[in-house]
Design a protein around this motif. Structure first.
Motif, PDB file in Angstrom:
ATOM      1  N   UNK A  54      16.594   8.738  -0.658  1.00 19.28           N
ATOM      2  CA  UNK A  54      16.390   8.576   0.775  1.00 19.28           C
ATOM      3  C   UNK A  54      15.222   9.442   1.220  1.00 19.28           C
ATOM      4  N   UNK A  55      14.187   8.805   1.792  1.00 23.44           N
ATOM      5  CA  UNK A  55      12.980   9.491   2.237  1.00 23.44           C
ATOM      6  C   UNK A  55      12.449   8.856   3.511  1.00 23.44           C
ATOM      7  N   UNK A  56      11.634   9.605   4.216  1.00 28.07           N
ATOM      8  CA  UNK A  56      10.970   9.070   5.392  1.00 28.07           C
ATOM      9  C   UNK A  56       9.718   9.855   5.705  1.00 28.07           C
ATOM     10  N   UNK A 115       6.086   5.967   2.235  1.00 27.03           N
ATOM     11  CA  UNK A 115       5.578   5.653   3.562  1.00 27.03           C
ATOM     12  C   UNK A 115       5.212   4.211   3.781  1.00 27.03           C
ATOM     13  N   UNK A 116       5.374   3.377   2.771  1.00 24.13           N
ATOM     14  CA  UNK A 116       4.942   1.989   2.885  1.00 24.13           C
ATOM     15  C   UNK A 116       6.097   1.000   2.964  1.00 24.13           C
ATOM     16  N   UNK A 117       7.267   1.486   3.333  1.00 24.67           N
ATOM     17  CA  UNK A 117       8.392   0.572   3.528  1.00 24.67           C
ATOM     18  C   UNK A 117       8.183  -0.193   4.832  1.00 24.67           C
ATOM     19  N   UNK A 162      10.693   9.217  10.260  1.00 28.44           N
ATOM     20  CA  UNK A 162      10.691   7.817  10.693  1.00 28.44           C
ATOM     21  C   UNK A 162      10.433   6.959   9.465  1.00 28.44           C
ATOM     22  N   UNK A 163      10.751   5.681   9.579  1.00 25.59           N
ATOM     23  CA  UNK A 163      10.703   4.778   8.424  1.00 25.59           C
ATOM     24  C   UNK A 163      11.535   5.383   7.286  1.00 25.59           C
ATOM     25  N   UNK A 164      12.648   5.983   7.657  1.00 28.71           N
ATOM     26  CA  UNK A 164      13.557   6.643   6.719  1.00 28.71           C
ATOM     27  C   UNK A 164      14.400   5.570   6.034  1.00 28.71           C
ATOM     28  N   UNK A 165      14.249   5.457   4.717  1.00 26.55           N
ATOM     29  CA  UNK A 165      14.885   4.376   3.961  1.00 26.55           C
ATOM     30  C   UNK A 165      15.186   4.844   2.545  1.00 26.55           C
ATOM     31  N   UNK A 166      15.992   4.076   1.854  1.00 26.70           N
ATOM     32  CA  UNK A 166      16.299   4.378   0.460  1.00 26.70           C
ATOM     33  C   UNK A 166      15.251   3.714  -0.426  1.00 26.70           C
ATOM     34  N   UNK A 167      14.579   4.527  -1.223  1.00 27.75           N
ATOM     35  CA  UNK A 167      13.548   4.050  -2.141  1.00 27.75           C
ATOM     36  C   UNK A 167      14.187   3.712  -3.488  1.00 27.75           C
ATOM     37  N   UNK A 168      13.602   2.736  -4.187  1.00 28.37           N
ATOM     38  CA  UNK A 168      14.078   2.387  -5.526  1.00 28.37           C
ATOM     39  C   UNK A 168      14.021   3.612  -6.434  1.00 28.37           C
ATOM     40  N   UNK A 169      12.939   4.381  -6.297  1.00 27.61           N
ATOM     41  CA  UNK A 169      12.790   5.619  -7.052  1.00 27.61           C
ATOM     42  C   UNK A 169      12.422   6.716  -6.058  1.00 27.61           C
TER      43      UNK A 169
END
Length: 187
Positions: free
Chosen positions: A64-66, A158-160, A54-61
């Protein structure tokens, strides 16, 4: 290949077929969520590994993580002995925080998972019992993040603000059913 090649639907359950990501792939929601109540049931086969991210998003670094509600055969999968303090066992926040005392049903039986995200507070449930609660903005969470495999992500893992929900194909047969999400954010 499209995910439907590696997944089947049978008796109201969606099943990731054993055999690997080349056959299946993860299933990801089109919509993104920030505050929600997600309920699902899962059934494992012996030594199976999967997860609900969940909160799966593309991170700047980091790509793709969640955050992952781990779904694992704690008795037979080697990941159950990896990590720190059980942070790779079922209902844990994978590789970050372990679930507390829990009661899983035996392999081959249905278990119920639940994730509630309200602001920075996230709570994991297993079979109706709260097993983990954490505050993504807390010092304790930040310290656990720094010890995890996600320690180099930007922004902090985890903070997106929002992200997709994902059912993970981890090359093992795992069944999911009764997947329900209540979006808590008014549009």
């Amino acid at each position: 290949m499209p995910p439907e090649k590696g997944w089947t639907v049978e008796d109201g359950a969606i099943i990731v077929n054993k055999g690997g990501r080349q056959r299946g792939g993860d299933i990801i929601t089109k919509e993104q969520f920030s505050e929600f109540d997600l309920c699902f049931e899962f059934k494992l086969t012996k030594a199976a590994n999967s997860g609900v991210k969940y909160l799966f998003a593309k991170y700047e670094k980091g790509g793709w993580l969640g955050n992952e509600y781990q779904v694992l055969d704690d008795d037979f999968h080697p990941d159950a002995k990896a990590g720190r303090d059980g942070n790779r066992k079922t209902a844990s926040l994978y590789d970050v925080l372990p679930a507390g005392k829990k009661k899983m049903k035996p392999t081959g039986e249905w278990n119920q998972g639940r994730v509630v995200v309200k602001g920075s507070i996230v709570t994991h449930y297993l079979n109706g019992k709260k097993v983990l609660s954490y505050d993504r903005s807390s010092k304790e969470y930040e310290e656990a993040w720094k010890l995890s495999k996600f320690k180099d992500t930007e922004p902090m893992f985890g903070c997106v603000e929002k992200g997709h929900i994902l059912l993970q194909d981890h090359e093992d047969e795992v069944s999911f059913r009764n997947i329900k999400i209540k979006n808590s954010v008014k549009k």
